[in-house]
Structures are given as C-alpha cells and as structure tokens.
Enzyme design. Structure first.
Site, mmCIF file in Angstrom:
data_model
loop_
_atom_site.group_PDB
_atom_site.id
_atom_site.type_symbol
_atom_site.label_atom_id
_atom_site.label_comp_id
_atom_site.label_asym_id
_atom_site.label_seq_id
_atom_site.Cartn_x
_atom_site.Cartn_y
_atom_site.Cartn_z
ATOM 1 N N ASP A 12 48.205 19.856 5.376
ATOM 2 C CA ASP A 12 47.134 20.842 5.136
ATOM 3 C C ASP A 12 47.378 22.134 5.902
ATOM 4 O O ASP A 12 46.978 23.211 5.467
ATOM 5 C CB ASP A 12 45.780 20.279 5.596
ATOM 6 C CG ASP A 12 45.141 19.406 4.526
ATOM 7 O OD1 ASP A 12 45.684 19.362 3.405
ATOM 8 O OD2 ASP A 12 44.115 18.770 4.825
ATOM 9 N N HIS A 26 37.514 24.919 11.505
ATOM 10 C CA HIS A 26 37.920 23.516 11.731
ATOM 11 C C HIS A 26 38.867 23.322 12.910
ATOM 12 O O HIS A 26 39.046 22.191 13.372
ATOM 13 C CB HIS A 26 38.596 22.933 10.481
ATOM 14 C CG HIS A 26 37.705 22.860 9.279
ATOM 15 N ND1 HIS A 26 36.493 22.212 9.293
ATOM 16 C CD2 HIS A 26 37.856 23.366 8.020
ATOM 17 C CE1 HIS A 26 35.931 22.314 8.082
ATOM 18 N NE2 HIS A 26 36.738 23.020 7.302
ATOM 19 N N HIS A 61 32.090 23.390 3.743
ATOM 20 C CA HIS A 61 32.533 22.347 4.684
ATOM 21 C C HIS A 61 31.780 22.442 6.012
ATOM 22 O O HIS A 61 31.402 23.537 6.431
ATOM 23 C CB HIS A 61 34.038 22.470 4.941
ATOM 24 C CG HIS A 61 34.867 22.324 3.704
ATOM 25 N ND1 HIS A 61 35.286 23.421 2.965
ATOM 26 C CD2 HIS A 61 35.323 21.226 3.055
ATOM 27 C CE1 HIS A 61 35.979 22.992 1.912
ATOM 28 N NE2 HIS A 61 36.017 21.669 1.947
#
Length: 325
Positions: A108, A150, A187
């Site tokens: 990712d 993140h 998210h």
C-alpha cells in the site's frame, strides 16, 4: 471589499473577510506512487489549476512550503523510521526487506522516486500553515497535499508515510491550550487519534465508514484513555450515507464539541473519498454536501487549518477542493 485591482474579495456568510494562506509546491504533482496505485499526487496539481483558472489564487497568500527537516519529522516519528524513509530508494529496497516489513513499506505504501522529499513537502505545508495561524498571520491556512492521517510513529499505513496532521497539531499546541481535530475522510483518522489518545489538550472527532473497512478502527466505544478519556469521538457510519443524514449528525455533534471543548484552533481533514462515486469509497456525499462541513466549521471563526487526505476519483477531488476554497 475590494483588492488592489478593484476586484471584490470573498467574504464569509457573516460578511467578514478571512485572510487565507494557501500552501502549494509545483513539484508535488510529479510524485508517482506507481502504476495502478489509487493515490495520485497529480490531483493536487489539478486542484491548483482549477483555483488558478477560477481566479481564486489572487485572493489568497500563495506560499511554497519550506520542506520539513528531519528534526521536524522526529517531533512525532521515531528517529530510525525517519532515517529509513530518508535513505530508501527503489534501487536499494531489495537489500532492505526486513526494514521494509518492519516499517510497513511495500504494498500500500510503496517506495517511489523522491519519496522522502514528497514527505518533506506535504508535511512542510501543514506545519507551515500551523505556524502562520500561531502568529495570527492568517485566519485559515490550506494545504491540500497534507491530511495523511494513517501514518504512525514507527510505520507507514494506508498510503501515508509521515503524519503531517500530528506535526501540525503539535505546532498549534505551542500557542493554543486546546486544539480540535475533525476528520471527514471516509476512513477513520486512526493515526491522529492514536497520537493524542491520552491527552485532554487535543480532541479528535472522526466521521467514517465502519465495519469490514480499512483501517478497521474507530468504534463508537473508543473514547480515549486516562486524561484523554472522552476526548476521542468516533462516528461510525454505514455505506451510502447522503448529505442530509451526514449533516444531521455532523452539525449537532460539532456544535456541541465547539461549545464544550472551546478549542483555540481547529484542524479539518477534508478527505474527498467520502464523495459519491469515489474509486475506493462507498458514501453518497455531493461536493456541496462535503463543502457544507467546511462552511459550518468556518462559521465558528476559530483559526482553521484545512488539509487534504483521501480521494481517488481525482477529477471529483479537484472539483471538491476548489469549491471548498
């Protein structure tokens, strides 16, 4: 109100003109995560091109961010992680497989050309925006290249390598007793929540898709810990939420948070993957509905840092962020 060229300047719904600092590095659109990867920094350049063509740049202070230095990044991130990011290249990654695994870099979060300078650029814009707000040099600072929520202290996650938001909040805390973080990306804002989970000086509020969806965190029962108990707020949502239902939750929750927490500054992560038709998303927000959250946040007249984030149908991302400006 007129500017020097006799053009009328944008003012808020209350008739008050906001001073805006907008951070943009023309190089940012050249970074490339690789073929087939959904994250495309080119969308920042598309947004900038729209702003230019709509004549909006002349109403803002346009600034090129000063790249964040190692020591800036190490205010949150582990030294060994930062030096790994600084040293890794597509050519040398094969020799560092253990490190790649340890720092969650690969699938990712790929290694690409200029990775570290990309991190320095997007983090520099967010920290630079916080500095401008701290010195009361603007009312709103914008960095569409930022919002990479993140990234963790010691690892990359979800297309994010360096957590520019945490770094910007740490900067704001030098000047403000309390800082509010609001996240409207589809998210969960897990990296930011985790960083401030045990403090009452930063409140984090995340509206996100919950249930078998990356990163899997953000349960309504996760409320903070120790001194930070009740200073983390999660609003888990189902697929397909529309403008009306979103605002039905967003406005009363944020209204109450503003009233009770009374932050000196607000950071709003405007991830556009919560828009209808996003390549990775499953919400049904319109651009106007997404932007209404920005308008509402601005209505409190508290120093505001606007950041980007997710957004993978890039023509819609550019439209959305341009409209929000």
């Amino acid at each position: 109100m007129m500017d020097a060229g006799g053009n009328s300047l944008p003012s808020g719904p209350d008739g008050v003109k906001r001073k805006i600092s907008y951070f943009y590095d023309p190089e940012v659109g050249n970074y490339y995560y690789g073929q087939g990867h959904p994250m495309k920094p080119h969308r920042i350049r598309m947004t900038h091109a729209l702003l230019a063509h709509y004549g909006l740049l002349q109403h803002m202070q346009v600034l090129k961010p000063f790249p964040a230095r190692d020591r800036d990044l190490c205010r949150f991130h582990a030294d060994d992680y930062v030096s790994f990011l600084r040293g890794i290249t597509p050519e040398t990654q094969q020799d560092q497989l253990r490190q790649l695994k340890r720092f969650n870099v690969g699938e990712d979060c790929p290694v690409f050309d200029g990775l570290y300078s990309f991190c320095q650029t997007y983090a520099g814009g967010s920290v630079g925006g916080a500095v401008k707000l701290n010195h009361s040099l603007c009312d709103i600072a914008i960095n569409w290249a930022g919002g990479l929520h993140h990234a963790k202290k010691c690892e990359a996650s979800g297309f994010c390598y360096v957590n520019d938001i945490v770094l910007a909040i740490l900067e704001l805390l030098k000047q403000h007793e309390r800082v509010l973080y609001v996240d409207i990306d589809i998210h969960h804002g897990d990296g930011v929540e985790e960083a401030f989970y045990t403090t009452d000086r930063v409140m984090t509020v995340s509206f996100h898709k919950f249930g078998d969806y990356f990163p899997g965190t953000g349960d309504v029962r996760d409320i903070g810990y120790g001194k930070g108990k009740y200073y983390s707020l999660n609003v888990p949502l189902d697929d397909g939420i529309d403008d009306e239902s979103y605002h039905f939750l967003f406005k009363p929750i944020i209204g109450k948070v503003m009233e009770v927490f009374k932050p000196g500054a607000v950071v709003l992560q405007c991830g556009a993957d919560s828009l209808s038709g996003d390549r990775l998303g499953c919400f049904n927000l319109s651009i106007k509905g997404h932007a209404e959250c920005v308008r509402y946040m601005r209505s409190f007249n508290v120093p505001l840092l606007l950041l980007g984030g997710g957004g993978y149908t890039i023509r819609n991302v550019a439209r959305c962020w341009c409209y929000e400006v």
